[in-house]
Structure formats: C-alpha cells, structure tokens
Design a protein around this motif. Structure first.
Motif, PDB file in Angstrom:
ATOM      1  N   UNK A   1       0.760  -1.194   0.215  1.00 56.47           N
ATOM      2  CA  UNK A   1      -0.001   0.009   0.085  1.00 56.47           C
ATOM      3  C   UNK A   1       0.916   1.510   0.002  1.00 56.47           C
ATOM      4  N   UNK A   2       1.827   1.172  -0.762  1.00 50.75           N
ATOM      5  CA  UNK A   2       2.532   2.412  -0.992  1.00 50.75           C
ATOM      6  C   UNK A   2       2.064   3.732  -1.605  1.00 50.75           C
ATOM      7  N   UNK A   3       0.662   3.181  -2.225  1.00 51.59           N
ATOM      8  CA  UNK A   3       0.348   4.480  -2.884  1.00 51.59           C
ATOM      9  C   UNK A   3      -0.511   5.506  -1.595  1.00 51.59           C
ATOM     10  N   UNK A   4      -0.616   4.847  -0.529  1.00 52.04           N
ATOM     11  CA  UNK A   4      -0.904   5.757   0.499  1.00 52.04           C
ATOM     12  C   UNK A   4      -0.123   6.943   0.798  1.00 52.04           C
ATOM     13  N   UNK A   5       0.843   7.054   0.731  1.00 46.83           N
ATOM     14  CA  UNK A   5       2.033   7.934   0.686  1.00 46.83           C
ATOM     15  C   UNK A   5       1.609   9.245  -0.188  1.00 46.83           C
ATOM     16  N   UNK A  50      -2.031   9.576   4.798  1.00 47.36           N
ATOM     17  CA  UNK A  50      -2.794   8.222   5.260  1.00 47.36           C
ATOM     18  C   UNK A  50      -1.954   7.262   5.708  1.00 47.36           C
ATOM     19  N   UNK A  51      -0.812   7.284   4.935  1.00 43.08           N
ATOM     20  CA  UNK A  51       0.296   6.209   5.545  1.00 43.08           C
ATOM     21  C   UNK A  51       0.657   6.444   6.834  1.00 43.08           C
ATOM     22  N   UNK A  52       0.390   7.584   7.225  1.00 45.19           N
ATOM     23  CA  UNK A  52       0.840   8.094   8.665  1.00 45.19           C
ATOM     24  C   UNK A  52      -0.156   7.986   9.822  1.00 45.19           C
ATOM     25  N   UNK A  53      -1.442   7.486   9.468  1.00 51.18           N
ATOM     26  CA  UNK A  53      -2.561   7.340  10.352  1.00 51.18           C
ATOM     27  C   UNK A  53      -2.552   5.739  10.742  1.00 51.18           C
ATOM     28  N   UNK A  54      -2.956   5.675  11.983  1.00 51.59           N
ATOM     29  CA  UNK A  54      -3.269   4.505  12.696  1.00 51.59           C
ATOM     30  C   UNK A  54      -4.476   4.395  13.508  1.00 51.59           C
ATOM     31  N   UNK A  55      -4.757   3.286  13.989  1.00 51.75           N
ATOM     32  CA  UNK A  55      -6.121   3.043  14.656  1.00 51.75           C
ATOM     33  C   UNK A  55      -5.647   2.520  16.114  1.00 51.75           C
ATOM     34  N   UNK A  56      -5.992   3.013  17.069  1.00 48.04           N
ATOM     35  CA  UNK A  56      -5.596   2.535  18.472  1.00 48.04           C
ATOM     36  C   UNK A  56      -5.885   1.163  18.671  1.00 48.04           C
ATOM     37  N   UNK A  57      -5.314   0.355  19.456  1.00 46.42           N
ATOM     38  CA  UNK A  57      -5.676  -1.163  19.866  1.00 46.42           C
ATOM     39  C   UNK A  57      -5.695  -1.134  21.373  1.00 46.42           C
ATOM     40  N   UNK A  67      -3.192   2.529   9.031  1.00 52.13           N
ATOM     41  CA  UNK A  67      -4.505   2.529   8.273  1.00 52.13           C
ATOM     42  C   UNK A  67      -4.456   1.695   7.039  1.00 52.13           C
ATOM     43  N   UNK A  68      -3.264   1.228   6.530  1.00 50.15           N
ATOM     44  CA  UNK A  68      -3.292   0.572   5.341  1.00 50.15           C
ATOM     45  C   UNK A  68      -3.858  -0.911   5.749  1.00 50.15           C
ATOM     46  N   UNK A  69      -3.325  -1.565   6.722  1.00 51.99           N
ATOM     47  CA  UNK A  69      -3.646  -2.857   7.221  1.00 51.99           C
ATOM     48  C   UNK A  69      -5.233  -2.851   7.731  1.00 51.99           C
ATOM     49  N   UNK A  70      -5.748  -1.793   8.201  1.00 54.25           N
ATOM     50  CA  UNK A  70      -7.068  -1.300   8.522  1.00 54.25           C
ATOM     51  C   UNK A  70      -7.851  -1.747   7.273  1.00 54.25           C
ATOM     52  N   UNK A 130      -8.715   1.763  -7.158  1.00 58.23           N
ATOM     53  CA  UNK A 130      -8.853   0.129  -6.831  1.00 58.23           C
ATOM     54  C   UNK A 130      -7.553  -0.609  -6.789  1.00 58.23           C
ATOM     55  N   UNK A 131      -6.631  -0.183  -7.310  1.00 58.21           N
ATOM     56  CA  UNK A 131      -5.423  -0.947  -7.524  1.00 58.21           C
ATOM     57  C   UNK A 131      -4.572  -0.947  -5.934  1.00 58.21           C
ATOM     58  N   UNK A 132      -5.326  -0.367  -5.146  1.00 60.55           N
ATOM     59  CA  UNK A 132      -4.704  -0.457  -3.675  1.00 60.55           C
ATOM     60  C   UNK A 132      -5.088  -1.823  -2.958  1.00 60.55           C
ATOM     61  N   UNK A 133      -6.315  -2.235  -3.691  1.00 59.76           N
ATOM     62  CA  UNK A 133      -6.888  -3.546  -3.072  1.00 59.76           C
ATOM     63  C   UNK A 133      -6.527  -4.613  -4.123  1.00 59.76           C
TER      64      UNK A 133
END
Length: 166
Positions: A1-5, A50-57, A67-70, A130-133
C-alpha cells in the motif's frame, strides 16, 4: 500500500486528495473523485498523509494498527460494499462495524467520528484507487489461464500470415 504515501486528508476539506508535487509555499493536490480538481494548499494547512495514520488498539498503551492494514481488513470483510452508509449511521452501528473488523480496537480512544471518516475513506479509495486492494485470488488464476490460451492461439496465426506475405 505504498500508494497511501500519495493520498492525504486536508483539515477542513471533505474527501481525500492525491498529493501531486510540492511548491515553494505548499503542495499541489488533486481531489480523489470524478471531478479531479487541482488546487494549491498552503504550508500552514494541516495535511495528514494516510500512510501516517493508525487506529488505536486495546492490547497495549502504544499499540496501533496502520490504516493500510485496516483498509485491507475492511476489504477482506466487506469487499467494497459496507453494511451501512457511514454518513447516515448512528454511533452504535459504526462501533459494531469496526468491532466486527478489529475486535481489539481501543473503544476509549477511537471515536465514532473517526470510524465514520475511516469508512468514508475506504469507500473513496475502493472507488477511485482500486489498485490499492487485491483482486479475488480465485478469479485471477482463471483469467491468467484464459489470457495464455488466447495468446497461444494468436501466435501461430501470426506466423502463418508472415509466411504467406513472404
């Protein structure tokens, strides 16, 4: 998911933007929608890639899910069609969807507005990038076999045409 950069959220503006290139005073961005409008955003504007954003666990105090894994987990679960419309859903529905995808999210630090943004972003990315997925694995091998068979059939025909031309 390098496109999120290259994909960013701009504070105060709806939707997502593709970062095209920097300028002396900011960056040139393009909307991720059908309009593809370009604009210059100043350096004082808050831009979140978006590459720098994440969800708290909830596992650990510093534990997060990028966020890419999410997005990949949401895609694996729903494949582009969410069970609700994020903009019209109530808080309980939003929490239920995220709990279905990531059961160990931190309910104290993740707000309904965050979930709504994430689900909206997923839909935008699924529609316009769509190429992200990854495509379905079951369909891909069949398509590759059919392409190989078509190429093999076309190659001998091309050789016969070359012989006739000589």
């Amino acid at each position: 998911m390098e496109l999120l950069n290259e994909v960013a959220h701009i504070s105060g503006k709806p939707g997502l933007f593709k970062v095209l290139k920097p300028t002396r005073t900011g960056v040139i961005v393009e909307t991720l929608d059908a309009a593809k409008q370009k604009s210059v955003v100043s350096g004082q504007t808050r831009i979140s890639v978006l590459k720098d954003i994440s969800l708290y666990l909830a596992d650990h105090q510093d534990s997060t899910l990028p966020l890419s894994d999410l997005f990949l987990q949401i895609h694996a679960k729903f494949n582009g069609t969410l069970p609700l419309e994020p903009k019209k859903a109530n808080d309980a529905e939003l929490y239920a969807v995220i709990a279905d995808v990531v059961p160990n999210y931190d309910a104290d630090r993740v707000f309904a507005s965050d979930i709504k943004k994430i689900l909206n972003w997923y839909l935008i990315l699924f529609t316009f990038v769509p190429e992200l997925f990854p495509a379905k694995a079951a369909k891909a091998p069949k398509a590759e076999k059919e392409e190989k068979e078509v190429k093999e059939v076309k190659k001998p025909a091309a050789k016969k045409a070359d012989k006739k031309a000589k």
